[in-house]
Design a protein around this motif. Structure first.
Motif, PDB file in Angstrom:
ATOM      1  N   ILE A   1       1.002  -1.155   0.085  1.00 51.30           N
ATOM      2  CA  ILE A   1       0.046   0.133   0.139  1.00 51.30           C
ATOM      3  C   ILE A   1       0.805   1.295   0.083  1.00 51.30           C
ATOM      4  N   PHE A   2       0.690   2.215  -1.184  1.00 51.50           N
ATOM      5  CA  PHE A   2       1.869   3.074  -1.233  1.00 51.50           C
ATOM      6  C   PHE A   2       1.171   4.542  -1.548  1.00 51.50           C
ATOM      7  N   HIS A   3      -0.104   4.656  -1.519  1.00 51.98           N
ATOM      8  CA  HIS A   3      -0.827   5.999  -1.875  1.00 51.98           C
ATOM      9  C   HIS A   3      -2.064   6.150  -1.269  1.00 51.98           C
ATOM     10  N   GLU A   4      -2.425   7.182  -0.358  1.00 57.21           N
ATOM     11  CA  GLU A   4      -3.502   7.423   0.285  1.00 57.21           C
ATOM     12  C   GLU A   4      -4.085   8.617   0.115  1.00 57.21           C
ATOM     13  N   ILE A   5      -5.457   9.089  -0.252  1.00 62.30           N
ATOM     14  CA  ILE A   5      -6.236  10.241   0.265  1.00 62.30           C
ATOM     15  C   ILE A   5      -6.908   9.954   1.353  1.00 62.30           C
ATOM     16  N   PHE A   6      -6.686  10.756   2.534  1.00 62.21           N
ATOM     17  CA  PHE A   6      -7.652  10.450   3.676  1.00 62.21           C
ATOM     18  C   PHE A   6      -7.975  11.824   4.218  1.00 62.21           C
ATOM     19  N   GLN A   7      -9.327  12.374   4.074  1.00 65.14           N
ATOM     20  CA  GLN A   7      -9.687  13.755   4.712  1.00 65.14           C
ATOM     21  C   GLN A   7     -11.292  13.883   4.980  1.00 65.14           C
ATOM     22  N   VAL A   8     -11.410  14.522   5.913  1.00 69.59           N
ATOM     23  CA  VAL A   8     -12.489  14.762   6.177  1.00 69.59           C
ATOM     24  C   VAL A   8     -13.210  15.955   5.496  1.00 69.59           C
ATOM     25  N   GLY A   9     -14.437  16.147   5.196  1.00 69.76           N
ATOM     26  CA  GLY A   9     -14.988  17.514   4.465  1.00 69.76           C
ATOM     27  C   GLY A   9     -14.475  17.700   3.187  1.00 69.76           C
ATOM     28  N   LEU A  10     -14.331  16.467   2.726  1.00 66.07           N
ATOM     29  CA  LEU A  10     -13.693  16.432   1.068  1.00 66.07           C
ATOM     30  C   LEU A  10     -14.949  16.432   0.089  1.00 66.07           C
ATOM     31  N   SER A  11     -15.377  17.401  -0.850  1.00 64.14           N
ATOM     32  CA  SER A  11     -16.174  17.347  -1.720  1.00 64.14           C
ATOM     33  C   SER A  11     -16.048  16.382  -2.736  1.00 64.14           C
ATOM     34  N   ASN A  12     -16.960  15.710  -3.391  1.00 65.50           N
ATOM     35  CA  ASN A  12     -16.633  14.974  -4.714  1.00 65.50           C
ATOM     36  C   ASN A  12     -15.873  15.663  -5.675  1.00 65.50           C
ATOM     37  N   ARG A  13     -15.986  16.746  -5.849  1.00 59.22           N
ATOM     38  CA  ARG A  13     -15.632  17.313  -6.867  1.00 59.22           C
ATOM     39  C   ARG A  13     -14.073  17.620  -6.662  1.00 59.22           C
ATOM     40  N   LYS A  14     -13.700  17.822  -5.298  1.00 62.30           N
ATOM     41  CA  LYS A  14     -12.060  17.981  -4.989  1.00 62.30           C
ATOM     42  C   LYS A  14     -11.504  16.717  -4.893  1.00 62.30           C
ATOM     43  N   LEU A  15     -12.199  15.585  -4.483  1.00 60.67           N
ATOM     44  CA  LEU A  15     -11.956  14.205  -4.536  1.00 60.67           C
ATOM     45  C   LEU A  15     -11.605  13.979  -5.866  1.00 60.67           C
ATOM     46  N   ALA A  16     -12.467  14.077  -6.834  1.00 55.82           N
ATOM     47  CA  ALA A  16     -12.050  13.729  -8.112  1.00 55.82           C
ATOM     48  C   ALA A  16     -10.866  14.302  -8.703  1.00 55.82           C
ATOM     49  N   GLU A  17     -10.541  15.502  -8.309  1.00 53.85           N
ATOM     50  CA  GLU A  17      -9.314  16.264  -8.846  1.00 53.85           C
ATOM     51  C   GLU A  17      -8.156  15.607  -8.256  1.00 53.85           C
ATOM     52  N   LEU A  18      -8.303  15.154  -6.816  1.00 49.67           N
ATOM     53  CA  LEU A  18      -7.019  14.558  -6.280  1.00 49.67           C
ATOM     54  C   LEU A  18      -6.762  12.981  -6.964  1.00 49.67           C
ATOM     55  N   ILE A  19      -7.991  12.427  -7.112  1.00 49.40           N
ATOM     56  CA  ILE A  19      -7.790  11.079  -8.062  1.00 49.40           C
ATOM     57  C   ILE A  19      -7.184  11.274  -9.135  1.00 49.40           C
ATOM     58  N   LYS A  20      -7.514  12.340  -9.871  1.00 46.30           N
ATOM     59  CA  LYS A  20      -6.990  12.209 -11.187  1.00 46.30           C
ATOM     60  C   LYS A  20      -5.578  12.840 -11.069  1.00 46.30           C
ATOM     61  N   LYS A  21      -5.200  13.447 -10.000  1.00 48.80           N
ATOM     62  CA  LYS A  21      -3.662  13.677 -10.030  1.00 48.80           C
ATOM     63  C   LYS A  21      -2.908  12.460  -9.802  1.00 48.80           C
ATOM     64  N   GLU A  22      -3.324  11.612  -9.319  1.00 46.39           N
ATOM     65  CA  GLU A  22      -2.652  10.131  -8.760  1.00 46.39           C
ATOM     66  C   GLU A  22      -2.726   9.384 -10.021  1.00 46.39           C
ATOM     67  N   ASN A  23      -4.140   9.083 -10.306  1.00 43.51           N
ATOM     68  CA  ASN A  23      -4.452   8.024 -11.430  1.00 43.51           C
ATOM     69  C   ASN A  23      -4.500   8.857 -12.742  1.00 43.51           C
ATOM     70  N   LYS A  24      -3.339   9.173 -13.419  1.00 44.97           N
ATOM     71  CA  LYS A  24      -3.182   9.641 -14.587  1.00 44.97           C
ATOM     72  C   LYS A  24      -3.745   8.956 -15.805  1.00 44.97           C
ATOM     73  N   SER A  25      -3.660   7.562 -15.949  1.00 43.74           N
ATOM     74  CA  SER A  25      -4.327   6.829 -16.925  1.00 43.74           C
ATOM     75  C   SER A  25      -5.806   6.469 -16.736  1.00 43.74           C
ATOM     76  N   ASN A  26      -6.357   7.095 -15.581  1.00 39.55           N
ATOM     77  CA  ASN A  26      -7.886   6.706 -15.438  1.00 39.55           C
ATOM     78  C   ASN A  26      -8.210   5.252 -15.295  1.00 39.55           C
ATOM     79  N   LYS A  27      -7.369   4.631 -14.475  1.00 37.73           N
ATOM     80  CA  LYS A  27      -7.397   3.256 -14.508  1.00 37.73           C
ATOM     81  C   LYS A  27      -8.895   3.055 -13.293  1.00 37.73           C
TER      82      LYS A  27
END
Length: 418
Positions: A288-314
């Motif tokens: 396990i080598f990457h995490e996003i762990f945050q309270v109060g995170l909107s789905n829009r902001k969450l999507a931005e953070l996921i895209k930043k890590e998951n550049k190939s959109n797996k």
């Protein structure tokens, strides 16, 4: 400065601490976490180092701390007085009992003693010469956690170029005790050292000490390992005993070819937990080598953070109990679907993870994941017996991992995820 020639350090310092002594001498680290079992002489070693350190550096002062003020006199104070006497330098020190204070007479340097009942009050410490170079937390596991330690360190570690901070303790038996977790996190300026009575000259402890140790070893080996060897043997309620905390470097990550992503939703109270891991199916090891762990995170902001890590959109596998959030993330361009749930899935999923050879978690990249996996324990009923079911709290990253690995957890064509 007094030059001492009448005492050899090898007569006072156990061989297991020679390396630490050289590290301090050459300023290699700032923080020294010295853990061990009974009779390991770690507190004796620290007291020798502090007395020598103050006498050798004309600008060095020291503060020795216990969590509770009333325990100071019979612990750190008497230990430092012992060191003065053993080093045969009593004539150079003034020993005051009320208030407790040690003064190096040639220069006026001080060793002060404080209880940490109210950590923020420690910031009032002042020394007339130099700065507080040495800080000693005795029985550091009695303190409330690193936040409390940081408050004290921030107050004391001022005005000097080199600091030496000692943390001495017998490791608590609970795997999830904060000190046991803290030493899993890599810090380049920290050294962790473990010692036991087995490395101490026999005559220093006396024959009866060894008789008692051997007796406990015969009648209760687990208690012996904890008390005398300083091992964290656990409470018996730990769910994951296969967790290993270590750095997962970039080269390893580049070679990972079975990367999985899982998401557990949260917002107001519970955090959103997004996990990226690699499952080595052949060796049954999970990284396990990457995490996003945050309270109060909107789905829009969450999507931005996921895209930043998951550049190939797996593919991301998420908790299917949140279809609205899944649809919203999909609308933001995330390749996501809900986990396919089945009966008794939590139990089966956790047992799947328990059965792995290792769950390797990077403590720097994924500190919250490490905390949840290490802390996850069975709860007890009113009679003190462990409950059969797994608790449904503080398990957000664990759920995310289960979702990520759902294809590997399938049994008989039915997902065991819930």
């Amino acid at each position: 400065m007094i030059v001492m020639t009448q005492v050899r350090l090898s007569e006072l310092v156990a061989p297991s601490f020679y390396e630490i002594h050289n590290d301090i001498k050459h300023n290699r680290y700032t923080h020294y976490w010295l853990k061990g079992g009974r009779g390991s002489t770690k507190s004796s070693f620290v007291s020798i180092e502090i007395i020598l350190g103050v006498m050798k550096d004309p600008n060095a002062n020291a503060v020795a701390l216990r969590k509770v003020k009333e325990t100071i006199k019979d612990s750190v104070f008497e230990q430092l007085v012992w060191a003065i006497e053993k080093l045969k330098v009593t004539e150079y020190w003034e020993i005051k009992h009320n208030p407790m204070e040690l003064t190096y007479l040639p220069t006026g340097q001080k060793i002060l003693f404080r209880g940490a009942d109210k950590p923020r009050k420690i910031k009032s410490i002042k020394v007339s010469r130099g700065y507080v170079k040495f800080i000693w937390y005795e029985e550091v596991d009695e303190f409330l956690g690193m936040e409390e330690i940081r408050i004290i360190n921030q107050s004391l570690m001022r005005g000097g170029e080199q600091f030496v901070v000692f943390y001495t303790y017998n490791p608590p038996n609970r795997v999830n005790a904060w000190v046991n977790e803290e030493i899993l996190i890599d810090r380049p300026d920290r050294k962790v050292h473990h010692s036991t009575y087995l490395t101490v000259p026999r005559d220093w402890l006396g024959e009866q000490f060894f008789i008692e140790a051997e007796h406990l070893k015969k009648v209760n080996e687990k208690a012996y390992r904890h008390e005398y060897l300083g091992e964290v043997t656990g409470t018996g309620g730990e769910v994951f005993t296969n967790v290993k905390a270590r750095k997962i470097n970039d080269e390893e990550i580049k070679a990972f070819d079975r990367i999985k992503r899982g998401l557990d939703f949260g917002y107001a109270v519970d955090p959103a937990a997004y996990i990226v891991c690699h499952f080595d199916k052949t060796r049954r090891r999970l990284y396990i080598f990457h995490e996003i762990f945050q309270v109060g995170l909107s789905n829009r902001k969450l999507a931005e953070l996921i895209k930043k890590e998951n550049k190939s959109n797996k593919l991301v596998v998420a908790d299917s109990a949140e279809p609205k959030s899944i649809a919203e993330l999909r609308g933001y361009g995330i390749n996501i679907r809900g986990a396919k749930k089945g009966p008794d899935s939590v139990e089966y999923g956790i047992k799947f993870l328990q059965d792995l050879e290792e769950i390797i978690i990077d403590p720097e990249r994924c500190p919250n994941t490490l905390r949840e996996f290490v802390n996850y324990e069975l709860e007890k009923d009113k009679d003190g017996n462990f409950k059969a079911e797994f608790p449904d709290k503080n398990n957000h990253t664990i759920d995310a991992v289960r979702y990520a690995l759902e294809d590997d957890m399938r049994t008989g064509g039915l997902s065991i995820l819930k």
